[in-house]
Scaffold this active site. Structure first.
Site, PDB file in Angstrom:
ATOM      1  CG  ASN A  17      -2.000  -1.031   1.170  1.00 49.07           C
ATOM      2  OD1 ASN A  17      -3.013  -0.661   0.067  1.00 49.07           O
ATOM      3  ND2 ASN A  17      -2.484  -1.982   1.497  1.00 49.07           N
ATOM      4  CG  MET A  93       0.875  -5.167  11.831  1.00 51.69           C
ATOM      5  SD  MET A  93      -0.961  -5.106  11.299  1.00 51.69           S
ATOM      6  CE  MET A  93      -0.978  -5.856   9.984  1.00 51.69           C
ATOM      7  NE  ARG A  94       4.558   0.581  18.485  1.00 49.06           N
ATOM      8  CZ  ARG A  94       4.942   0.014  19.518  1.00 49.06           C
ATOM      9  NH1 ARG A  94       5.545  -1.117  19.662  1.00 49.06           N
ATOM     10  NH2 ARG A  94       4.965   0.711  20.585  1.00 49.06           N
ATOM     11  CG  HIS A 112      -9.319  -3.077   8.809  1.00 50.38           C
ATOM     12  ND1 HIS A 112      -8.489  -3.681   9.418  1.00 50.38           N
ATOM     13  CD2 HIS A 112     -10.465  -4.000   8.733  1.00 50.38           C
ATOM     14  CE1 HIS A 112      -8.878  -4.516   9.971  1.00 50.38           C
ATOM     15  NE2 HIS A 112     -10.126  -4.853   9.628  1.00 50.38           N
ATOM     16  CD  GLU A 146     -11.920   3.007  21.845  1.00 49.54           C
ATOM     17  OE1 GLU A 146     -11.667   1.739  22.146  1.00 49.54           O
ATOM     18  OE2 GLU A 146     -11.743   3.747  22.797  1.00 49.54           O
ATOM     19  CD  GLU A 177      -5.735  -3.818   1.462  1.00 41.52           C
ATOM     20  OE1 GLU A 177      -4.706  -3.122   2.159  1.00 41.52           O
ATOM     21  OE2 GLU A 177      -6.177  -4.993   1.978  1.00 41.52           O
TER      22      GLU A 177
HETATM   23  C1  GAR Z   1      -2.796  -4.782   3.966  1.00 45.31           C
HETATM   24  O1  GAR Z   1      -3.772  -5.571   3.543  1.00 45.31           O
HETATM   25  C2  GAR Z   1      -3.505  -3.919   5.126  1.00 45.31           C
HETATM   26  O2  GAR Z   1      -5.033  -3.600   4.650  1.00 45.31           O
HETATM   27  C3  GAR Z   1      -3.388  -4.630   6.320  1.00 45.31           C
HETATM   28  O3  GAR Z   1      -2.336  -5.259   6.325  1.00 45.31           O
HETATM   29  C4  GAR Z   1      -1.706  -5.570   5.003  1.00 45.31           C
HETATM   30  C5  GAR Z   1      -0.344  -4.718   4.744  1.00 45.31           C
HETATM   31  O4  GAR Z   1       0.022  -4.844   3.488  1.00 45.31           O
HETATM   32  N1  GAR Z   1      -3.937  -3.782   7.548  1.00 45.31           N
HETATM   33  C6  GAR Z   1      -4.258  -4.062   8.546  1.00 45.31           C
HETATM   34  O5  GAR Z   1      -4.576  -5.446   8.839  1.00 45.31           O
HETATM   35  C7  GAR Z   1      -4.380  -3.190   9.573  1.00 45.31           C
HETATM   36  N2  GAR Z   1      -5.210  -3.722  10.749  1.00 45.31           N
HETATM   37  P1  GAR Z   1       0.989  -3.994   2.866  1.00 45.31           P
HETATM   38  O6  GAR Z   1       2.132  -3.957   3.778  1.00 45.31           O
HETATM   39  O7  GAR Z   1       1.494  -4.901   1.592  1.00 45.31           O
HETATM   40  O8  GAR Z   1       0.460  -2.533   2.296  1.00 45.31           O
END
Ligand code: GAR
Length: 207
Positions: A17, A93-94, A112, A146, A177
């Protein structure tokens, strides 16, 4: 002419992303530049990808996995030093603390891989398949106090196929995405997103 918006992107992993936003900026599909990419994990593959695009990267390691105001102070300082206007969480992821929200509230977006408010949190595709939904998708939202609850900017719907695994569903969602995240960044930098309570009004393009 209005100066380019400055975007800071936070990652923890692959960074696809992040790369979609970087490409959109390079191709002038968004009126902004990616000023910095920051990871909490030095081994995140996305850091190398960002460097290949000539973007400054920082690996800022936290002392522990749990959320931390001290850690967020370091991140906010790095972002402010680079005059970042908009923060994009892209697979970061924090969980953010009040320190982060105080500095950048209303200027933080997250992506998300579900149609929020369904399936917040982790292991989202597995949960969607187990629940038996016919459609899932992706959500870009503003970040609030949240997890995965902030006002929604854009969503994209993706059908669930009967033979889907979490991996095949994730891949179909990821393609969406990569479309709606740069689009959301563009709307923000054009000044066209207005938060009204839970709802985000998208203002028409000027002219
Ligand atoms: C993506 O699918 C994003 O939506 C998800 O992690 C992936 C990261 O991929 N995010 C979450 O789950 C956040 N709660 P990327 O590093 O290739 O962008």
């Amino acid at each position: 002419m209005k100066p380019d918006g400055r975007v800071g992107i936070l990652i923890s992993g692959r960074g696809s992303n992040m790369e979609a936003i970087v490409r959109a900026a390079e191709e002038r599909r968004i009126p902004g530049v990616v000023a910095v990419v920051i990871s909490n994990l030095p081994e995140a593959p996305g850091l190398k990808k960002a460097q290949e695009h000539g973007i400054e990267t920082l690996a800022l390691e936290p002392r522990s996995a749990s959320k931390s105001e001290n850690y967020d102070r370091r991140i906010v300082a790095a972002l402010e030093e680079r005059r970042v206007d908009l923060v994009c969480l892209a697979g970061y992821m924090r969980i953010l603390t009040a320190v982060f929200l105080k500095a950048y509230g209303g200027r933080i977006l997250n992506i998300h891989p579900s149609l929020l408010p369904a399936f917040p949190g982790l292991e989202v595709q597995r949960k969607a398949l187990e629940y038996g939904v016919r459609y899932s998708g992706a959500t870009v939202h503003f970040v609030d106090a949240e997890v995965d609850t902030g006002p929604i900017v854009l969503q994209a719907v993706v059908p669930v196929e009967s033979d889907d695994t979490p991996a095949t569903l994730a891949a179909r969602i990821l393609a969406e995405e990569h479309r709606i995240y740069p689009e959301s960044v563009r709307l923000f930098l054009e000044g066209r997103l207005q938060i009204e309570g839970r709802r985000v009004r998208i203002l028409p393009a000027p002219g």
